[in-house]
Design a protein around this motif. Structure first.
Motif, PDB file in Angstrom:
ATOM      1  N   ASP A 262      80.117  31.495 -41.267  1.00  0.00           N
ATOM      2  CA  ASP A 262      80.793  31.066 -40.138  1.00  0.00           C
ATOM      3  C   ASP A 262      81.346  32.031 -39.095  1.00  0.00           C
ATOM      4  OD1 ASP A 262      80.537  28.301 -40.804  1.00  0.00           O
ATOM      5  OD2 ASP A 262      82.497  27.983 -41.797  1.00  0.00           O
ATOM      6  N   VAL A 363      94.965  28.012 -44.411  1.00  0.00           N
ATOM      7  CA  VAL A 363      93.704  26.993 -44.583  1.00  0.00           C
ATOM      8  C   VAL A 363      93.839  26.499 -46.281  1.00  0.00           C
ATOM      9  CG1 VAL A 363      91.467  26.308 -44.623  1.00  0.00           C
ATOM     10  CG2 VAL A 363      92.523  27.538 -42.707  1.00  0.00           C
ATOM     11  N   GLY A 419      86.701  28.166 -48.754  1.00  0.00           N
ATOM     12  CA  GLY A 419      86.585  27.059 -47.574  1.00  0.00           C
ATOM     13  C   GLY A 419      85.246  26.396 -47.408  1.00  0.00           C
TER      14      GLY A 419
ATOM     15  N   GLY B 187      86.494  24.154 -44.649  1.00  0.00           N
ATOM     16  CA  GLY B 187      87.747  25.120 -44.638  1.00  0.00           C
ATOM     17  C   GLY B 187      87.417  26.535 -43.872  1.00  0.00           C
ATOM     18  N   SER B 188      86.229  27.086 -44.173  1.00  0.00           N
ATOM     19  CA  SER B 188      85.688  28.447 -43.671  1.00  0.00           C
ATOM     20  C   SER B 188      85.705  28.299 -42.115  1.00  0.00           C
ATOM     21  CB  SER B 188      84.330  28.838 -44.268  1.00  0.00           C
ATOM     22  OG  SER B 188      83.365  27.712 -44.130  1.00  0.00           O
ATOM     23  N   GLU B 189      85.236  27.237 -41.615  1.00  0.00           N
ATOM     24  CA  GLU B 189      85.086  27.001 -40.115  1.00  0.00           C
ATOM     25  C   GLU B 189      86.516  27.092 -39.446  1.00  0.00           C
ATOM     26  OE1 GLU B 189      82.531  24.127 -38.769  1.00  0.00           O
ATOM     27  OE2 GLU B 189      82.599  24.579 -36.713  1.00  0.00           O
ATOM     28  N   ARG B 190      87.213  26.174 -40.246  1.00  0.00           N
ATOM     29  CA  ARG B 190      88.812  25.989 -39.809  1.00  0.00           C
ATOM     30  C   ARG B 190      89.405  27.454 -39.707  1.00  0.00           C
ATOM     31  NH1 ARG B 190      88.984  22.207 -43.850  1.00  0.00           N
ATOM     32  NH2 ARG B 190      90.716  22.741 -44.748  1.00  0.00           N
ATOM     33  N   ALA B 191      89.290  28.223 -40.817  1.00  0.00           N
ATOM     34  CA  ALA B 191      89.871  29.573 -40.932  1.00  0.00           C
ATOM     35  C   ALA B 191      89.401  30.382 -39.612  1.00  0.00           C
ATOM     36  CB  ALA B 191      89.494  30.272 -42.250  1.00  0.00           C
ATOM     37  N   VAL B 192      87.953  30.252 -39.442  1.00  0.00           N
ATOM     38  CA  VAL B 192      87.722  31.164 -38.292  1.00  0.00           C
ATOM     39  C   VAL B 192      88.054  30.786 -37.089  1.00  0.00           C
ATOM     40  CG1 VAL B 192      85.454  31.972 -36.993  1.00  0.00           C
ATOM     41  CG2 VAL B 192      85.466  31.850 -39.521  1.00  0.00           C
TER      42      VAL B 192
END
Lengths: 426, 349
Positions: A262, A363, A419, B187-192
């Motif tokens: 990402d 998160v 994530g 989650g990773s996309e939300r974190a970025v």
């Protein structure tokens, strides 16, 4: 450093006389593979099963999940320093058997292997229910201590993944993705107006059965260091641990690190992805202080504007997570941390073992203590009685009809702290 | 199916009786809806109906908390409602306290589902968010339309007994109960995304606000350790071989108490760890590494300590919730005090 990932989509796995990939079907000659694996004198037997999405199948206890890959061009080989010789990976071309995975099971090693359900409510929580899995049931010779046992099963999985990966070496990929990381200097010149971001990847290293290997180095014996993101895609990092199934990073997760993916997705447009800082989660306070000092120092040295920090495991590593966050924020660098929660079965308890006001952007992968009921399955691969003793299970978790009542912890990858999933909590 | 019977609680202002000068208005009940009840009633459609509205002045309620609650509650219960709606109070402090008190009392004392709505900074939100569901609203009555749109479906869900989702999905003010749900993005996309917002100085919402931690001040030092009775307590999971009480490897639901009278050494044959969070090999080879019975026996013989308490207490710290840990500690502490133990060596892993 530039790497092309050639994806070969695998829509089915079948046993056959000749191992090969044809029309996106992976055929496996189990006799040949078995002979290769039984070269390890500590392995008493190995059996193979295929688990496909939607089947009424449960795999228990799951140790590791690995995606088959092969190096087509560029230096080194998959799993450098472990299976391939030590040589820097991450450039050139790598082919991947997308949609397939190797899953290792067998008699339980520690307490912390997990469950993969291929259908039903449990399947929603694990990414591996969506893959065609070649499952290895590995039984070791008698009298092997846990450390040796873990190693035997770890290597059986990696060898199988490499064996299957090699079948794709000459194939034309269905889809090719390109990932490129410029040097620090080139990146600054190329993207002068973009915020510079690094990824702090915390690796589980609490001790034997809780270890992660980087180019074959036991991470608990390493200082915090740096990798190009594409090195992960070639197997520079492998899992050797039996931490609670829900939030341990399997080798599959390392190969497909979602934060890397990402950050690359926005690289060059919204941010400049500088690189990956890897650090450990050792148990001694001095190690924790040293490693988190080092993380903050490297962040400062790189002069980045922000970092994403991901965790592995819970409890003890919560302190490493908070130390990393606190020390990096103190350098004036913005952080977002990814964790999961142990808020009790009722969700009312404190979620983390440590906290700090500077951790103001979090998160979460969800509450691992949540109780779930997994219905009986028609086929069990492995040993179902493990349900009572794996982390998240309890005496009586396994019901007479074969259903399991346990905490979400038992499901492999359920509350992943890279994530990887959509699961969260509020 | 008969319509769900709803009683609505509002203050003197929303009942159009008057402002501050009428804030001492005593509780009264009227049939049907009043003021904002009209919008609620319309939104309920054919599913529910406001059968009565209970009105009370904010000053009267807050200055006569106990009697006013009693009066309001008895008026509400006389209409035999299936559901009670209070407010929304937006950012009106005294109204918020009244709505919180009424809704919580209805839920606790009458056992009837209740919901209210407030702006997050309303003091009533802080006071009652753990007792009753409070839908988050804007800070003024201009947000009435949105509040009704959020409160009505949530209220109907409460009555139906359907599972209530997380605060993020349902729109209530976080109440300390963590609820799992599936987000739209991983989650990773939300974190970025969150990091980019933080870097730009744009507002973002953390998914887990940091809690305030308990800090336990250490006790005074023991004056004469050679006279002290010392107990061993561990979260390292040391148990008699075979784990007779089946203490879980993670998220322990209990603790164990074991007699070590006459035992001078824990051996591979007699003790092991039940803990699933650390490498068990060395603890299983010699459990004294986690629970140092051998050394304390030596000290006891040499007169370096008074005595080692006859029992040790053990649980597994791995993944065990703070609430459970606290409960075990309270119970263990009580027994230790009753048994005249002077000091405890608490080992973890």
């Amino acid at each position: 450093m530039k790497l092309e990932i050639g994806q070969i989509f695998i829509r089915d796995i079948q046993f056959d006389a000749v191992s090969r990939i044809e029309n996106n079907i992976l055929y496996v000659n189990t006799q040949e593979l078995k002979a290769l694996l039984l070269e390890d004198e500590h392995l008493a037997s190995v059996d193979f099963e295929i688990a496909k999405p939607g089947e009424k199948t449960r795999i228990i206890p799951v140790k590791d999940v690995i995606e088959p890959r092969v190096k087509v061009e560029g230096g080194g080989g998959i799993f450098p320093g472990v299976l391939a010789k030590v040589e820097a990976v991450g450039s050139g071309r790598t082919n991947v058997l997308k949609g397939a995975a190797v899953v290792t099971t067998g008699r339980i090693v520690g307490f912390q292997e997990g469950i993969i359900d291929m259908s039903g409510p449990g399947a929603d929580y694990t990414p591996f229910s969506k893959l065609n899995n070649l499952v290895l049931i590995c039984e070791t010779v008698d009298g092997l201590k846990q450390h040796a046992h873990e190693k035997v099963v770890r290597f059986a999985g990696l060898k199988t993944a490499a064996y299957l990966g090699r079948l794709a070496k000459e194939l034309v990929a269905d889809e090719v993705k390109t990932y490129e990381t410029p040097s620090v200097k080139e990146g600054m010149l190329k993207y002068p107006d973009l915020p510079r971001v690094a990824y702090v990847l915390m690796l589980q290293s609490q001790g034997l059965l809780h270890d992660t290997y980087v180019y074959g180095v036991d991470m608990k014996q390493s200082l915090t260091t740096m990798l190009y993101p594409t090195e992960l895609m070639d197997g520079a990092i492998i899992s050797g641990n039996c931490v609670s199934a829900c939030d341990k990073n399997t080798t599959y997760h390392h190969l497909n690190n979602p934060v890397v993916e990402d950050l690359f997705a926005k690289h060059g447009t919204e941010l400049n992805f500088v690189g990956v800082i890897i650090t450990n989660e050792n148990v001694y306070l001095a190690d924790k202080e040293r490693s988190s000092d080092w993380t903050a120092k490297l962040v400062e040295l790189l002069g980045v504007d922000g970092v994403v920090i991901s965790q592995e495991g819970f409890g003890n590593p919560d302190t490493d997570l908070i130390m990393n966050c606190k020390k990096i924020e103190a350098k004036g660098v913005k952080t977002v941390i990814i964790t999961d929660e142990y808020a009790g079965r009722d969700g009312a308890s404190q979620s983390l073992a440590d906290a700090d006001a500077s951790a103001d952007a979090v998160v979460t992968g969800g509450n691992a203590n949540m109780v779930i009921e997994l219905p009986p399955m028609e086929r069990i691969i492995g040993h179902k009685e493990a349900a009572d003793v794996i982390a998240g299970g309890f005496d009586g978790s396994l019901k007479e009809d074969g259903s399991i009542v346990a905490e979400l912890q038992v499901i492999t990858g359920a509350t992943n702290e890279l994530g990887f999933n959509k699961l969260s909590a509020r | 199916m008969a319509k769900i019977r709803v009683v609505h609680y509002i203050n003197q202002f929303f009942a159009q009786i008057g402002g501050e000068e009428k804030a001492d208005h005593k509780p009264e009940a009227r049939e049907g809806f009043v003021g904002p009840g009209m919008a609620f009633n319309a939104a309920f459609g054919d599913k529910a109906e406001i059968v009565a509205t209970v009105i009370c002045g904010d000053s009267y309620f807050n200055e006569n908390l106990e009697t006013a609650t009693k009066e309001v509650l008895s008026m509400i219960s006389s209409y035999k409602p299936d559901l009670v709606i209070a407010g929304p109070a937006f950012n009106a402090g005294r109204y918020g306290m009244a709505c919180g008190t009424v809704a919580a009392a209805v839920k606790e004392q009458l056992g009837i589902p209740a919901v209210t709505g407030m702006y997050i900074e309303n003091p009533g939100a802080d006071g009652f968010k753990t007792k009753v569901h409070i839908i988050a609203t804007k800070n003024s009555a201009a947000g009435m339309k949105d509040a009704v749109a959020a409160m009505v479906p949530f209220a109907l869900k409460l009555v139906s007994g359907e599972k209530i989702g997380s605060s993020a999905e349902e729109g209530y003010i976080p109440n300390g109960i963590r609820v799992n749900f599936f987000e739209e993005k991983r989650g990773s996309e939300r974190a970025v995304d969150m990091l980019l917002k933080k870097l730009k100085g744009e507002p973002y919402v953390t998914e887990f606000p940091m809690p305030d931690f308990d800090r336990v001040p250490p006790n005074k030092a023991i004056k004469d350790i050679t006279k002290a009775k010392i107990a061993l307590v561990t979260s390292g999971g040391i148990v008699p071989k075979g784990n007779p009480d089946h203490i879980e490897s993670s998220s322990a639901s209990k603790y164990g108490k074991y007699d070590i009278n006459g035992i001078t050494d824990l051996t591979e044959a007699t003790y092991e760890t039940a803990h699933g969070g650390y490498d068990p090999v060395y603890a299983n080879l010699d459990a004294d590494r986690v629970l140092p019975v051998d050394v304390l026996r030596e000290y006891e013989t040499q007169g370096k300590i008074g005595s080692l308490h006859r029992y040790f207490y053990t649980t597994v710290g791995n993944g065990t919730s703070v609430a459970n840990s606290k409960a075990y500690a309270l119970a263990i502490g009580k027994e230790l005090v009753a048994d005249g133990v002077d000091a405890v060596i608490l080992t973890s892993t």
